[in-house]
Each structure stands twice: as structure tokens, then as C-alpha cells.
Enzyme design. Structure first.
Site, PDB file in Angstrom:
ATOM      1  N   HIS A 172      28.143 -36.789 -15.180  1.00  0.00           N
ATOM      2  CA  HIS A 172      27.994 -37.213 -16.578  1.00  0.00           C
ATOM      3  C   HIS A 172      28.771 -36.316 -17.537  1.00  0.00           C
ATOM      4  CE1 HIS A 172      25.080 -40.115 -15.225  1.00  0.00           C
ATOM      5  NE2 HIS A 172      24.442 -39.159 -14.567  1.00  0.00           N
ATOM      6  N   ARG A 175       1.175   2.068  -8.118  1.00  0.00           N
ATOM      7  CA  ARG A 175       1.447   0.807  -7.440  1.00  0.00           C
ATOM      8  C   ARG A 175       0.200  -0.050  -7.285  1.00  0.00           C
ATOM      9  NH1 ARG A 175       4.779   1.810  -2.311  1.00  0.00           N
ATOM     10  NH2 ARG A 175       4.755  -0.428  -2.497  1.00  0.00           N
ATOM     11  N   TRP A 195      -4.160  -2.135  -0.599  1.00  0.00           N
ATOM     12  CA  TRP A 195      -4.420  -3.315  -1.400  1.00  0.00           C
ATOM     13  C   TRP A 195      -4.782  -4.403  -0.418  1.00  0.00           C
ATOM     14  CZ3 TRP A 195      -0.309  -3.984  -5.793  1.00  0.00           C
ATOM     15  CH2 TRP A 195      -0.964  -3.959  -7.033  1.00  0.00           C
ATOM     16  N   GLU A 246      19.384 -19.487 -13.285  1.00  0.00           N
ATOM     17  CA  GLU A 246      19.145 -18.047 -13.205  1.00  0.00           C
ATOM     18  C   GLU A 246      20.367 -17.329 -12.613  1.00  0.00           C
ATOM     19  OE1 GLU A 246      17.379 -15.920 -14.403  1.00  0.00           O
ATOM     20  OE2 GLU A 246      17.330 -14.193 -13.078  1.00  0.00           O
ATOM     21  N   CYS A 282       0.834  -1.198   0.000  1.00  0.00           N
ATOM     22  CA  CYS A 282       0.000   0.000   0.000  1.00  0.00           C
ATOM     23  C   CYS A 282       0.874   1.255   0.000  1.00  0.00           C
ATOM     24  CB  CYS A 282      -0.870  -0.007   1.237  1.00  0.00           C
ATOM     25  SG  CYS A 282      -1.477  -1.635   1.679  1.00  0.00           S
ATOM     26  N   ASN A 301       1.382  -0.529   6.192  1.00  0.00           N
ATOM     27  CA  ASN A 301       1.742  -1.341   5.030  1.00  0.00           C
ATOM     28  C   ASN A 301       2.323  -2.637   5.526  1.00  0.00           C
ATOM     29  OD1 ASN A 301       1.247   0.647   3.257  1.00  0.00           O
ATOM     30  ND2 ASN A 301       3.376   1.098   2.760  1.00  0.00           N
ATOM     31  N   GLY A 302       1.972  -3.730   4.911  1.00  0.00           N
ATOM     32  CA  GLY A 302       2.617  -4.986   5.264  1.00  0.00           C
ATOM     33  C   GLY A 302       1.629  -5.990   5.809  1.00  0.00           C
ATOM     34  N   LYS A 336      22.366 -14.396 -14.569  1.00  0.00           N
ATOM     35  CA  LYS A 336      22.593 -13.053 -14.012  1.00  0.00           C
ATOM     36  C   LYS A 336      24.062 -12.687 -14.129  1.00  0.00           C
ATOM     37  CE  LYS A 336      19.538 -11.582 -14.045  1.00  0.00           C
ATOM     38  NZ  LYS A 336      18.319 -12.218 -14.409  1.00  0.00           N
ATOM     39  N   GLU A 348      25.234 -12.193 -17.975  1.00  0.00           N
ATOM     40  CA  GLU A 348      24.720 -11.075 -18.781  1.00  0.00           C
ATOM     41  C   GLU A 348      25.239  -9.714 -18.326  1.00  0.00           C
ATOM     42  OE1 GLU A 348      20.450 -10.589 -18.946  1.00  0.00           O
ATOM     43  OE2 GLU A 348      20.227 -11.152 -16.853  1.00  0.00           O
ATOM     44  N   LYS A 387      16.163  -4.488 -23.153  1.00  0.00           N
ATOM     45  CA  LYS A 387      15.217  -4.840 -22.092  1.00  0.00           C
ATOM     46  C   LYS A 387      14.049  -5.635 -22.651  1.00  0.00           C
ATOM     47  CE  LYS A 387      13.598  -4.902 -17.948  1.00  0.00           C
ATOM     48  NZ  LYS A 387      14.194  -5.937 -17.094  1.00  0.00           N
TER      49      LYS A 387
HETATM   50  O1  M6R Z   1      10.287  -9.305 -21.042  1.00  0.00           O
HETATM   51  P1  M6R Z   1      10.502 -10.774 -20.916  1.00  0.00           P
HETATM   52  O2  M6R Z   1      10.332 -11.259 -19.511  1.00  0.00           O
HETATM   53  O3  M6R Z   1       9.648 -11.568 -21.852  1.00  0.00           O
HETATM   54  O4  M6R Z   1      11.997 -11.016 -21.319  1.00  0.00           O
HETATM   55  C1  M6R Z   1      12.523 -12.290 -21.439  1.00  0.00           C
HETATM   56  C2  M6R Z   1      14.021 -12.261 -21.517  1.00  0.00           C
HETATM   57  O5  M6R Z   1      14.450 -11.524 -22.611  1.00  0.00           O
HETATM   58  C3  M6R Z   1      14.634 -11.682 -20.242  1.00  0.00           C
HETATM   59  O6  M6R Z   1      14.225 -12.377 -19.104  1.00  0.00           O
HETATM   60  C4  M6R Z   1      16.157 -11.715 -20.314  1.00  0.00           C
HETATM   61  O7  M6R Z   1      16.608 -13.036 -20.234  1.00  0.00           O
HETATM   62  C5  M6R Z   1      16.758 -10.842 -19.225  1.00  0.00           C
HETATM   63  N1  M6R Z   1      17.843 -10.095 -19.732  1.00  0.00           N
HETATM   64  C6  M6R Z   1      17.218 -11.635 -18.058  1.00  0.00           C
HETATM   65  O8  M6R Z   1      17.811 -10.892 -17.080  1.00  0.00           O
END
Ligand code: M6R
Length: 613
Positions: A509, A27, A74, A486, A2, A100-101, A490, A493, A608
Site C-alpha cells: 500500500h 535483585r 526467589w 522496536e 537468585c 540458580n535457574g 533501536k 536512536e 533515559k
Molecule cells: O521509562 P519509560 O519506559 O517510560 O520510557 C519510555 C521511552 O522514553 C523509552 O522507551 C524510549 O523510547 C527509549 N529510548 C527506547 O529505547
């Protein structure tokens, strides 16, 4: 979560509070309200619905006073309605509170208060706060001390702002758990307290933030900060820059860092409006999931790209485990080329932060063409993935600017957990006790996330130790296997270090051949059903000379004997473990990249939103 705005000064509080709440509208909320001290009395206007409705209420029945607090809610405890909307006033009519919370121990507190004869006017956890304050005031304590005693009794991630007609020269606020924020703004002869910077930016750029377990007594002249134990705290005053982008970054150097830290709050927002803790039920109205549909689903395909696909892999685990529906995860760029077997009893569930990823949209089209029910979990409101779906879950995390996805990874994990419970409930495959337990566990998530975020200084030290590595292997099993993927994504990238995520059981393997003293291994060895298997994997990595970085559960004394570095996470119900376990890996990747001086928010070659095939 909230929105909150509080004001104390010489001007009329009402328009300042209403404008501040307007800045927090993005929000999301379902009710709004405000309380103003008017001629020595607390006056409240509040109702379910939008701020425009509250503004009408105020126009019909004006308020005037120089001290006030406002709130957008909310719903978590009780439906959106006037009686559940904040502010909540006590039985004396002299104390009023916004919050909030989630008060994790609210049922306990409510029972204790009820035993004393207190009656309740709402279904909210918030109302217990105001009654507790009055309870302590009745013992002779002043507002500050009564509030302090109350705050110390609340468990979970909570932010509270309150005022009393008997001490009209102050607002008292606190940040109790590890999630949610309080920003205090300094003006000339006036002060502000809010949940977010945008609410007060038009009035002041001088702000301070409360840390966990701190409170502030805010008067027209300034703010006195203390810990909940009464130790004085020196306020660090920041000046928010005028540049809108820099202003948005607040105290952080990079959006990614800010977004990592927003997770305690964004996870609370993820629950907001969806979880009925009293009845142990989940509501996902935008999904359009009827009992008839829930009962005819025979298969779910989750389709997504990159980080979102890894979120889907965790979702597969959750939906199969909780709802017992078969799930396949297919990356968006492959789905339409494999002629998937789909009929009207199949759901295609797309996960996408942007909602505009070309491959994910193409996968959705394939699902549509073959007659599937189309669902999406999307962050960007109004995006294509939201528009073309038959039903959707909105991530409710707010905009994500950093190219590396963080808060838009943890939100869909919780969304899928909720979806799994809802499906199981509608199909009648979950007994009530288990369902209530699964729902109840959700209340822990924001605070657990906040506790991991507090370990950042230790994680940063590990980042310094790893800053020059060239390769890194991430290992996990079961529900944490996608977290290994993941974590590796991270790192690669944003730091351009070669990193690979692997199911730990696959090491023998082939990949084990890679391990030597130049190959660090990050292993997820938390207390979950695969703990013992992971311990033996850890031993194998250590025996081959690799530097071992373990993500482990607090209190584990075995893992530190085998690992060179430990990233600690609090004990978490294991089905929610991935939400918490990924956070140290995000922080580690962030710091390695930041130490290397890289453009964390806009890494090379990446966009993005990937709107081309
Ligand atoms: O907007 P989206 O969630 O569909 O994007 C998917 C991927 O392009 C996105 O998750 C990408 O792998 C990011 N750079 C990960 O950090």
C-alpha cells in the site's frame, strides 16, 4: 534470578558469604540460607524472609568454618519457606548445593530418583541435583565426576555451586545452560564463586567467568576450568577496574551491551516468584487482582511511550489471545487528548521502565480521573507509576542504564504473558491443559534467550556489512509486528540511521516504492502463524533488489535461499517469540552503532527518563 556466594580460604566463611549476599539483595529474593563446613560436618542455616532474619539465625546459632556456600532464593518451585530455601542437603548429609535457574526436566529426574527410593524434603527442582550427585557418588565416583554426570543431565539455564564434607578442599560449580552467570574470584590463598561481581568485589578484582557448559573445581589455590565433557579450559582472568562505573560495566564496553547480555538472567528474574510450574499457575500478588475484578474487566487500555509502547502492542496480542479481553494500546502523549471511553470496568495499564515518564503518568492520571482501575508494569522501584497504581508488576530486571531500552523491553513482554494467563485463569476462560502448557513454556525462555545471545559473532558480521547504510526498513506481522517497530527504533536512536518499522502486509500500500538496492529490509520470518505470508513479503522485497536480512528459526532451509543474511533464533513457542526475536535486532543495532563509533549509552538528544511533556 537468585544470588549465590561461595567461599574457600583461610578466613571465616560466614561473614564473607553474608556480606556477599547483602550485595546481591537489590535483585530481590524471598528466602536466604548458607551452609558451612564445620568440624567435618555440613551445618546449614536457612529460612524464608530477608537476609536480616538469616543474620539473626546465625547470631543465635553461630557457624564457623573456612568453606561455605550461600544463597538468596526467589521461589519458582514451591512457596518461600524454610524447607524450600537453599542450600539443599542430600540424604547422606555429606553434600550440599545451591542453585540458580530452572531445571526444565526436573519432574522427569524426580520421578527417576523416586523410583530408586529417594524421598524429597522440599518442592524444589534444586533438590534433584543433590540427590543425583549422591546417586553417582554411590557408584564410586568422586565429587567432581559425580557433579559432572549430574550437570550433564540437567536441561535449561542453570548455575550450580556445591560442596561435600568428604572432599572439604574444594567447591564445584557449573554454568549449564545459556543463562545466568558464574564469576570466580581469585584471592591470596582464598577463592570465591558467585552469581555476580558485586558479591565479591570487596575481596578481589581478579575474576574469570564460566561460559555455558563449563564447570570449575575451585580450591584455595585456584580454579580448574573444564567443559562438562571434561576438556580443559584456559581461564581468562579479567581485572575489574576500581572506577565504580567501569566496575559496574564489568567486561563490557557499554551498558547497553551489558544489558542486552543480561537478558537471559533478567528473564529468569522476571519469572522468579511468579510461576508455579508444578500447578501451572501464575502469582502476581502486587497487582491486587481479585477474581471479582478479573471478571468485571471489560476493556484494558495499555498506555506507554517508545519502546514500552511497543511492548504494550505485544501485550495487546497476548491478552486478547489468551484472556479474550479487548485491549487498546495508546501512546502516552495522545491518551489524555482523545477523551478515552473509560468506566470502573476499564483497566488502564501503564508500562514504563523509569516509572517517571511524564506522558505515561499523565495518561495514568486521565485513567484515574475517569474512574479506571490503574495498573502499571514498572522497572524503577518506588517510582511514581508504581506508587499511584492500584496494582503493579515489578519488572525485576535490575537497573537499566543505557538510554536504549533492552532488558526493560523483554521483561514486560513476559509480564504481560503471565498477566494474560492469570486473567484467563481467574475468568475461567482457559482450560487446564492449555494453561499448564502456557505456563510450562515459560521455563524455556531464559535458555532460549541465552542461545540467541551466543549467536552474537554472526550478528556482528552482519553489522559490519550494514555499517554504512542510510535507511532501513523493518517488517513483521502479527505478534512480531511490534518487534519490527522496536528493531527500527533501536537502530535509529543509537546509530542515527533512518529506520522504519512496518506491518509487512502494508508494504503493497505504499512503502514498497522505497525498496531498491540502497534500502535494506530486515524481516521477521520466524516459524509462527504468519510464516507463509512473510515468505511472500520476503520474495517481494528481494525482487526489488533490496538487501534482505531475515530473522529466521533454526533449521529453516527456505529462508536462507531468499535472504542475504540470516539472524538465527531457536524454535520458540510463538506467543513467546517476540521475547526471543527482538534480541538479534538489539545486538545488530548495538554493533552498527558501536562500529560507527557512536556514544551508544547516551545518544544525542535523548534522555533515559523523559520527565517533561
Ligand atoms: O521509562 P519509560 O519506559 O517510560 O520510557 C519510555 C521511552 O522514553 C523509552 O522507551 C524510549 O523510547 C527509549 N529510548 C527506547 O529505547
Amino acid at each position: 534470578m537468585c544470588g549465590i556466594v561461595g567461599y574457600i580460604g583461610a578466613r571465616d566463611a560466614t561473614p564473607i558469604i553474608l556480606n556477599g549476599l547483602k550485595r546481591l539483595e537489590y535483585r530481590g529474593y524471598d528466602s536466604a540460607g548458607l551452609a558451612v563446613l564445620q568440624n567435618g560436618k555440613i551445618e546449614i542455616r536457612r529460612d524464608a524472609g530477608k537476609l536480616s532474619h538469616l543474620i539473626e539465625l546465625v547470631a543465635q546459632s553461630p557457624l564457623s568454618g573456612t568453606v561455605g556456600i550461600g544463597h538468596t532464593r526467589w521461589a519458582t518451585h514451591g512457596e518461600p519457606s524454610a524447607r524450600n530455601a537453599h542450600p539443599h542437603i542430600g540424604h547422606t548429609g555429606r553434600v550440599v548445593v545451591v542453585h540458580n535457574g530452572i531445571v526444565e526436566n526436573f519432574l522427569e529426574l524426580r520421578e527417576e530418583l523416586a523410583a530408586e527410593g529417594v524421598t524429597f524434603n522440599s518442592d524444589t527442582d534444586t533438590e534433584t541435583i543433590v540427590h543425583l550427585v549422591e546417586h553417582y557418588q554411590a557408584t564410586g565416583l568422586d565429587l567432581t565426576e559425580a557433579a559432572r554426570r549430574t550437570f550433564k543431565q540437567l536441561r535449561g539455564a542453570n548455575v550450580v555451586v556445591l560442596l561435600s564434607a568428604d572432599e572439604p578442599d574444594k567447591i564445584v560449580t557449573a554454568r549449564i545452560g545459556n543463562a545466568g552467570g558464574v564469576v570466580i574470584g581469585y584471592g591470596e590463598g582464598e577463592m570465591f564463586a558467585a552469581s555476580d561481581i558485586p558479591a565479591i568485589l570487596e575481596h578481589t578484582r581478579k575474576v574469570t567467568f564460566l561460559e555455558s557448559r563449563q564447570m570449575a573445581i575451585v580450591t584455595r589455590e585456584g580454579a580448574r576450568l573444564e567443559t562438562l565433557d571434561g576438556e580443559p579450559v584456559e581461564a581468562k582472568i579479567h581485572t575489574i577496574p576500581w572506577d565504580p562505573v567501569a566496575a559496574e560495566k564489568g567486561e563490557y564496553r557499554h551498558f547497553m551491551h551489558k544489558e542486552i547480555h543480561e537478558q537471559a538472567r533478567s528473564l529468569a528474574d522476571t519469572l522468579a516468584g511468579r510461576v508455579d510450574f508444578q500447578n501451572g499457575k501464575i502469582r502476581l500478588p502486587e497487582l491486587n487482582l481479585t477474581p471479582e475484578l478479573a471478571n468485571r474487566i471489560q476493556k484494558i487500555y495499555i498506555t506507554a511511550c517508545g519502546t514500552a509502547a511497543y511492548a504494550g502492542m505485544v501485550g495487546k496480542y497476548l491478552i486478547e489471545k489468551i484472556a479474550r479481553i479487548p485491549v487498546e494500546v495508546e501512546i502516552g502523549s495522545e491518551f489524555r487528548y482523545r477523551d478515552p471511553i473509560i468506566d470502573e470496568n476499564t483497566v488502564v495499564l501503564a508500562i514504563s521502565q523509569s516509572g517517571e515518564t511524564a506522558d505515561t503518568l499523565a495518561a495514568m492520571e486521565e485513567g484515574r480521573r475517569k474512574g479506571a482501575v490503574l495498573w502499571s508494569i514498572v522497572n524503577a522501584i518506588g517510582s511514581q507509576a508504581m506508587r499511584i497504581a492500584d496494582g503493579y508488576i515489578s519488572m525485576q530486571t535490575g537497573p537499566e542504564i543505557g538510554v536504549a531500552s533492552t532488558k526493560a523491553f523483554t521483561a514486560p513482554l513476559v509480564d504481560q504473558y503471565m498477566l494474560a494467563i492469570l486473567l484467563a485463569d481467574l475468568r475461567g476462560t482457559l482450560d487446564e491443559k492449555t494453561r499448564r502448557q502456557l505456563v510450562s513454556d515459560l521455563r524455556l525462555v531464559p535458555d532460549l534467550a541465552g542461545r540467541v545471545l551466543n549467536t552474537e559473532p554472526e550478528i556482528e558480521k552482519v553489522a559490519w556489512a550494514l555499517k554504512d547504510i542510510r535507511n532501513c526498513l523493518y517488517l513483521g506481522r502479527g505478534i512480531n509486528m511490534p518487534i519490527a517497530y522496536e528493531g527500527a527504533l533501536k537502530l535509529k536512536e543509537i546509530s542515527y540511521i533512518h529506520a522504519e518499522g512496518y506491518p509487512a502486509g502494508e508494504m503493497k500500500h505504499g512503502p514498497i516504492a522505497l525498496i531498491d538496492e540502497t534500502m535494506p529490509v530486515v524481516a521477521l520470518v520466524t516459524k509462527d502463524p504468519w510464516y507463509e505470508k512473510m515468505i511472500s513479503q520476503l520474495q517481494q522485497a528481494k525482487a526489488r533488489g533490496g538487501t534482505v536480512i531475515a530473522v529466521a528459526t533454526e533449521g529453516d532451509d527456505l529462508v536462507p535461499t531468499m535472504a542475504d543474511h540470516v539472524l538465527w533464533v531457536p524454535e520458540t513457542p510463538w506467543l513467546l517469540g517476540p521475547v526471543i526475536n527482538v534480541i538479534p535486532l538489539q545486538i545488530l543495532a548495538y554493533h552498527i552503532a558501536a562500529i560507527r563509533g557512536l556514544d551508544v549509552d547516551q545518544p544525542r538528544n535523548l534522555a533515559k527518563s523523559v520527565t517533561v511533556e
